[in-house]
Design a protein around this motif. Sequence first.
Motif: not given
Length: 162
Positions: A70-85, A95-105
């Motif tokens: 079970f995971y909870v993803l909270v959107p965090c919108v500031r200068d960039t977009f992220s999910f607190a997972i 970046n939500i405008i360009t549609g470029s995202f990355i998931m890191t460990n």
Amino acid sequence: MKLYLKRNTTDEGISFNVYDKNENIVFNAVSSIDSSLKMSIESRSGEPFSMIRLNTLLFTYFTIRCRRHFYVLVPCVRDTFSFAIYGSTYRFTGNIITGSFIMTNSNGECMMKMEKTLTRNGDEAFELEILDSDHKMFLISSAICAASYQVIAEPNAPGVCC
């Protein structure tokens, strides 16, 4: 592994199809048609592997049930977009405008790249490069949450900030 995520506009509500490089549908993300967003991600044979739910009680967040986790993803919108997972050590940013995202460990190693692109037919889609095959289902589910957030978020709506 490269996959492509495209919104299915023929269905009511929000739904997505995940394609392989030959444009064969690999997974479907089908939403329920009611006041809340509940999305079941199924293999082509109809076998469900993940359930996504959009929650809007005090703030907007997604929950993912995937492979007995079970995971909870909270959107965090500031200068960039992220999910607190919550429920994972992964970090989703972009970046939500360009549609470029990355998931890191937790070590900063890239597990998934997600970039806005065009299909052969000129339709807008996301290219997913999944580098962690052990968590493929969670990564696809997270990408669908990000794409869903882009659909439901109003351009000037304040996000939940971490």
